[in-house]
Design an enzyme around this catalytic site. Structure first.
Site, PDB file in Angstrom:
ATOM      1  N   GLU A 277       0.820  -1.209   0.000  1.00  0.00           N
ATOM      2  CA  GLU A 277       0.000   0.000   0.000  1.00  0.00           C
ATOM      3  C   GLU A 277       0.860   1.267   0.000  1.00  0.00           C
ATOM      4  O   GLU A 277       0.429   2.321  -0.455  1.00  0.00           O
ATOM      5  CB  GLU A 277      -0.934  -0.008   1.223  1.00  0.00           C
ATOM      6  CG  GLU A 277      -2.311   0.506   0.889  1.00  0.00           C
ATOM      7  CD  GLU A 277      -3.353   0.209   1.961  1.00  0.00           C
ATOM      8  OE1 GLU A 277      -4.286  -0.525   1.663  1.00  0.00           O
ATOM      9  OE2 GLU A 277      -3.221   0.715   3.088  1.00  0.00           O
ATOM     10  N   HIS A 298       7.666 -26.564  -1.501  1.00  0.00           N
ATOM     11  CA  HIS A 298       7.047 -27.666  -2.229  1.00  0.00           C
ATOM     12  C   HIS A 298       5.882 -27.188  -3.083  1.00  0.00           C
ATOM     13  O   HIS A 298       5.100 -27.995  -3.575  1.00  0.00           O
ATOM     14  CB  HIS A 298       6.617 -28.760  -1.246  1.00  0.00           C
ATOM     15  CG  HIS A 298       7.794 -29.289  -0.476  1.00  0.00           C
ATOM     16  ND1 HIS A 298       8.452 -30.456  -0.809  1.00  0.00           N
ATOM     17  CD2 HIS A 298       8.482 -28.762   0.564  1.00  0.00           C
ATOM     18  CE1 HIS A 298       9.469 -30.635   0.019  1.00  0.00           C
ATOM     19  NE2 HIS A 298       9.513 -29.615   0.867  1.00  0.00           N
ATOM     20  N   LYS A 412     -14.093   0.638  -4.016  1.00  0.00           N
ATOM     21  CA  LYS A 412     -15.120   0.996  -3.025  1.00  0.00           C
ATOM     22  C   LYS A 412     -16.245   1.775  -3.695  1.00  0.00           C
ATOM     23  O   LYS A 412     -17.417   1.510  -3.459  1.00  0.00           O
ATOM     24  CB  LYS A 412     -14.517   1.849  -1.907  1.00  0.00           C
ATOM     25  CG  LYS A 412     -13.615   1.089  -0.973  1.00  0.00           C
ATOM     26  CD  LYS A 412     -13.226   1.987   0.188  1.00  0.00           C
ATOM     27  CE  LYS A 412     -12.063   1.428   0.945  1.00  0.00           C
ATOM     28  NZ  LYS A 412     -11.486   2.380   1.881  1.00  0.00           N
TER      29      LYS A 412
HETATM   30  O1  PA5 Z   1      -2.938   1.249   5.906  1.00  0.00           O
HETATM   31  C1  PA5 Z   1      -4.056   1.714   5.716  1.00  0.00           C
HETATM   32  O2  PA5 Z   1      -4.274   2.926   5.717  1.00  0.00           O
HETATM   33  C2  PA5 Z   1      -5.225   0.802   5.466  1.00  0.00           C
HETATM   34  O3  PA5 Z   1      -4.806  -0.511   5.341  1.00  0.00           O
HETATM   35  C3  PA5 Z   1      -6.206   0.898   6.607  1.00  0.00           C
HETATM   36  O4  PA5 Z   1      -5.577   0.532   7.802  1.00  0.00           O
HETATM   37  C4  PA5 Z   1      -7.408   0.001   6.371  1.00  0.00           C
HETATM   38  O5  PA5 Z   1      -7.996   0.317   5.136  1.00  0.00           O
HETATM   39  C5  PA5 Z   1      -8.434   0.183   7.480  1.00  0.00           C
HETATM   40  O6  PA5 Z   1      -8.839   1.511   7.573  1.00  0.00           O
HETATM   41  P1  PA5 Z   1      -9.621   2.053   8.817  1.00  0.00           P
HETATM   42  O7  PA5 Z   1      -8.764   1.945  10.008  1.00  0.00           O
HETATM   43  O8  PA5 Z   1      -9.918   3.473   8.475  1.00  0.00           O
HETATM   44  O9  PA5 Z   1     -10.871   1.224   8.948  1.00  0.00           O
END
Ligand code: PA5
Length: 424
Positions: A277, A298, A412
């Protein structure tokens, strides 16, 4: 310790030295409060500025939670749950599914239904974690769990059994917490999800699992100082960031993170999320993959050894392993394993690692090894901080802003439209 000897044939000392200038720029961007990432770098100082009052509060609430419950349900997704899960699965194996349960990290009706069935006769405490407070997966799981608990507990009792970890003032989760009088922990404004493991996001669930969170922070603090100097030679964290960028530029587009201990599987998952990310944007980014060795030797071993040469690896090794499973001598020796009699199973595992790292290197797969001294809260704190800082530096070196994630909105919006959400 980061061992980089098996990257030597692939990148020269000269190249590492040259990329040092880019690393210096990345370092300046990280510490420059006016850079792209401003407002997202609060995690950098957390270990040094660890708040004793907050630590005490986390510990005391966790203590009462442990005493008052048979089941602790942690609801969250992505950066809001992977760090805690990694720590708990690694340090307290066997607890997940027994006393600690995770939910809200998928949209699987059967999973939630199965969880409710398992919780029917248990005393439950829920910790729901969402920084935005609006993420669909944890919001759905929480709505169902809260509804389930409202049938079980009075509103007064519920206040002791629901703990929200969310933004100070924004989002649906904050509104829910305030309106119902649920206890809450605040996720600092300047710490994003995947960099939040050392805040209450990760520390509270860890404390509920009996993990010494002060040791986690102590380890992170040591790593804070170890990775402070902007120098690719002496700072292993920066060297790791530099090497992975050099390898990427040479066509090694996939990094496999592999541990040799199944209990550490969720560290791989946390690492994947952190790097995927942070770096995958603007049409670039190393694809972070993971393997559990020797299991996956494996399945994926063939491809890694002889497939397309676009892979490099980072191994996670614990130097001091548990010595608790001796290989017995057998008079018949029909399985021809007597040459190992008297040795620990973990000794064989170590040799497997040594063999794999050499074979893959010789087969054209450069690899590095992150050595953890022990499987302890302290060392995990070191590891968390090491990779957080490495992801930030590596992202800046690759030319992206490591702290945003605009791409995750695309699906989303389409999903909300398909579901008929108002205003979508
Ligand atoms: O690293 C990030 O920003 C994301 O992986 C969030 O942690 C994840 O989408 C969850 O978001 P939130 O804490 O707003 O529910």
């Amino acid at each position: 310790i980061l061992d980089t000897k098996y990257t030597k044939n692939f990148i020269s000392d000269e190249e590492i030295k040259n990329i040092g200038l880019e690393v210096e720029k990345a370092h300046s961007l990280l510490i420059d409060k006016n850079s792209q990432g401003k407002g997202s770098v609060g995690w950098i100082d957390i270990p040094r500025e660890s708040d004793d009052r907050l630590m005490g509060e986390i510990e005391s609430i966790a203590k009462s939670v442990i005493t008052n419950s048979d089941a602790i349900v942690i609801i969250g997704i992505g950066g809001s749950y992977l760090g805690a899960r990694a720590a708990i699965e690694t340090l307290v194996p066997g607890l997940v599914g027994k006393k600690i349960f995770f939910a809200g990290y998928n949209i699987c009706g059967d999973h939630i239904k199965g969880l409710l069935d398992a919780l029917k006769n248990k005393e439950i405490v829920v910790n729901v974690i969402s920084k935005s407070g609006t993420t669909t997966e944890p919001a759905l799981a929480f709505r169902i769990m809260e509804n389930f608990m409202k049938k079980k507990y009075s509103p007064k009792k519920l206040k002791d059994r629901i703990i929200c970890t969310t933004d100070r003032s924004k989002g649906a989760m904050r509104r829910i917490a305030d309106a119902n009088g649920y206890r809450s922990f605040v996720i600092p404004d300047d710490v994003g999800g995947r960099f939040s493991v050392l805040t209450a996001v990760g520390l509270f669930p860890m404390a509920c699992a009996g993990i010494d969170i002060r040791e986690v922070i102590r380890g992170a603090k040591e790593q804070f100082f170890d990775s402070a100097e902007c120098n690719v030679e002496n700072n292993a964290c920066y060297r790791y960031a530099a090497i992975r960028n050099l390898l990427y530029r040479k066509g090694k587009k996939i990094e496999i993170f592999a541990s040799f201990d199944n209990r550490m599987h969720y560290i791989d998952e946390w690492w994947k999320q952190l790097f995927g990310e942070s770096e995958g944007k603007n049409g670039r980014g190393i694809f972070p993959a993971s393997c559990d060795f020797s299991t996956d030797l494996h399945s994926m071993g063939q491809l890694i050894q002889e497939g397309e040469r676009n892979i490099f690896e980072t191994f996670l090794i614990v130097d001091k392993e548990d010595e608790n499973c001796l290989i017995p001598y057998d008079n018949e020796d029909m399985d021809e394993l007597n040459y190992l009699a008297g040795k620990q199973v973990d000794y064989v595992n170590l040799k497997a690692y040594e063999a794999v790292s050499l074979a893959h290197f010789e087969g054209g797969v450069p690899n590095m090894t992150m050595h953890l001294a022990e499987r302890t809260p302290f060392c995990l704190g070191q590891l968390f901080y090491f990779f957080e800082k490495a992801a930030a530096i590596s992202g800046y070196v690759s030319g992206v802003n490591p702290f945003d994630q605009p791409g995750v909105e695309a699906y989303k919006q389409k999903m909300f439209k398909l579901l008929g959400k108002y205003g979508s």
